[in-house]
Design a protein around this motif. Sequence first.
Motif, short mmCIF file in Angstrom:
data_model
loop_
_atom_site.label_atom_id
_atom_site.label_comp_id
_atom_site.label_asym_id
_atom_site.label_seq_id
_atom_site.Cartn_x
_atom_site.Cartn_y
_atom_site.Cartn_z
N GLY A 59 -1.84 -100.01 -36.39
CA GLY A 59 -2.29 -100.07 -37.65
C GLY A 59 -1.30 -99.55 -38.59
O GLY A 59 -1.42 -100.20 -39.95
N HIS A 84 -6.20 -91.99 -44.24
CA HIS A 84 -5.16 -92.59 -43.64
C HIS A 84 -3.85 -92.12 -44.09
O HIS A 84 -3.12 -91.88 -42.93
CB HIS A 84 -5.35 -93.98 -42.70
N GLU A 136 -10.89 -97.30 -46.92
CA GLU A 136 -10.84 -97.16 -45.57
C GLU A 136 -11.80 -97.41 -44.34
O GLU A 136 -13.09 -96.82 -45.34
CB GLU A 136 -10.83 -95.59 -45.42
N ARG A 172 -11.36 -99.59 -37.79
CA ARG A 172 -12.27 -99.50 -37.97
C ARG A 172 -13.88 -100.25 -38.39
O ARG A 172 -14.79 -99.95 -38.45
CB ARG A 172 -13.14 -98.04 -36.93
C1 LIG Z 1 -6.26 -95.62 -36.33
C2 LIG Z 1 -5.70 -95.87 -37.47
C3 LIG Z 1 -4.76 -96.21 -37.90
C4 LIG Z 1 -3.21 -97.32 -37.39
O1 LIG Z 1 -3.00 -96.60 -36.78
P1 LIG Z 1 -2.06 -96.48 -35.20
O2 LIG Z 1 -2.54 -95.41 -34.40
O3 LIG Z 1 -1.07 -96.64 -36.45
O4 LIG Z 1 -2.58 -97.83 -35.10
C5 LIG Z 1 -5.11 -97.02 -39.77
N1 LIG Z 1 -6.12 -96.48 -40.34
C6 LIG Z 1 -7.13 -95.39 -39.70
C7 LIG Z 1 -7.82 -95.83 -40.76
C8 LIG Z 1 -6.90 -95.47 -38.49
O5 LIG Z 1 -8.05 -94.81 -37.99
#
Ligand SMILES: *Cc1c(COP(=O)(O)O)cnc(C)c1O
Length: 353
Positions: A59, A84, A136, A172
């Motif tokens: 992600g 994030h 987000e 999510r």
């Molecule tokens: C987990 C997450 C990601 C992506 O994380 P990866 O560990 O790189 O897959 C991106 N945005 C949010 C809000 C997350 O919780």
Amino acid sequence: MIADLRSDTVTRPSEAMWQAMRAAPLGDDVLGDEPTVQKLEERIAHLLGKEAALFTPSGTMANQLAIKSQCESGDEIVAHHDSHIIHYETGAPAALSGCMINPLEGEGGIFTADDVAAAHRPANIHAPRPRLLVVENTHNRGGGTVWTLQAFKCVATKARDIGLLIHVDGARLWNACVAGGYEPGAFAEHADSISVCFSKGLGCPAGSALCGTRKMIERARRFRKMFGGGMRQSGLLAGAALFALDHNIKRLAEDHRHAKQLAEGVGRVSGLRPHAAPDSIPSNMVFVNVDPSLGSAAQFTAALEKRGVRTLPLDPARLRAVTHLDVTSAHITHAIAQFGEVARELAGSSRRG
Ligand SMILES: *Cc1c(COP(=O)(O)O)cnc(C)c1O
């Protein structure tokens, strides 16, 4: 019994998911003939109502490709201060795209059109160029909060008015859709680009996708190779994602019920306070405030770990528990009991000490 509530990323593929992975026809995605990856990209683009999609290893990479392919060096990204991309992506907007971030306030990671307007810098020789708004959903550090369609539409309309592109970090998004009662495409409609994860709520071993216009995804495809994210027989992972889209979305409601049960049980323990009342736990996360008389969140987490309950300390006085596909109601019962035991144990030791 071990209840692993550290994150929804810890799930292992089910036997049926393994079967789907084994059965997936494979090619070489860098050479452009990976049939299962192509099938997944078409499916996810269609599901989110976008022209095209790109499968990525993580992600983080999907978010960073959205930034890299839509911003220029020196541009400004507007995002909630708890997002994030600020806390957990190793400074990548600065390192990989030369972008700075203008942080917004807002309860639980949610902000308003007025907040976006107030943060706006009109075009000026002195100012960075505001370029991309990031929303987000669900909001991780906000406590798994869910954007309503209406709130997002207001924010997106304002952003567009002032010339911003809109990226949704939808790691999510599936949880948000199930909790908020809307379709993925209905949310994505107001965004220029959107990333989604298969390795969180959907239970896949790895993989995310970025969606947007064909032109933008072509740029992102080139940058994915540049970032080292070109994969070969990645149909193995795409096969897991296709299986998950068929089987693992609706059941997220069970994770949300488990989170509410956990909050209810933990909330009855003296010295512990979940971030919301049980009925108001927004999705699959429970943040637990630990009273200082019980020690720090890290001490509490360590004591839980010894009793077969794995959580993560979020900051000195708060820990995080996340429900997912591999958490059963027996795990929840076990976890609630251990939260109680640890609280009694630590309260006793602080009285003695
Ligand atoms: C987990 C997450 C990601 C992506 O994380 P990866 O560990 O790189 O897959 C991106 N945005 C949010 C809000 C997350 O919780």
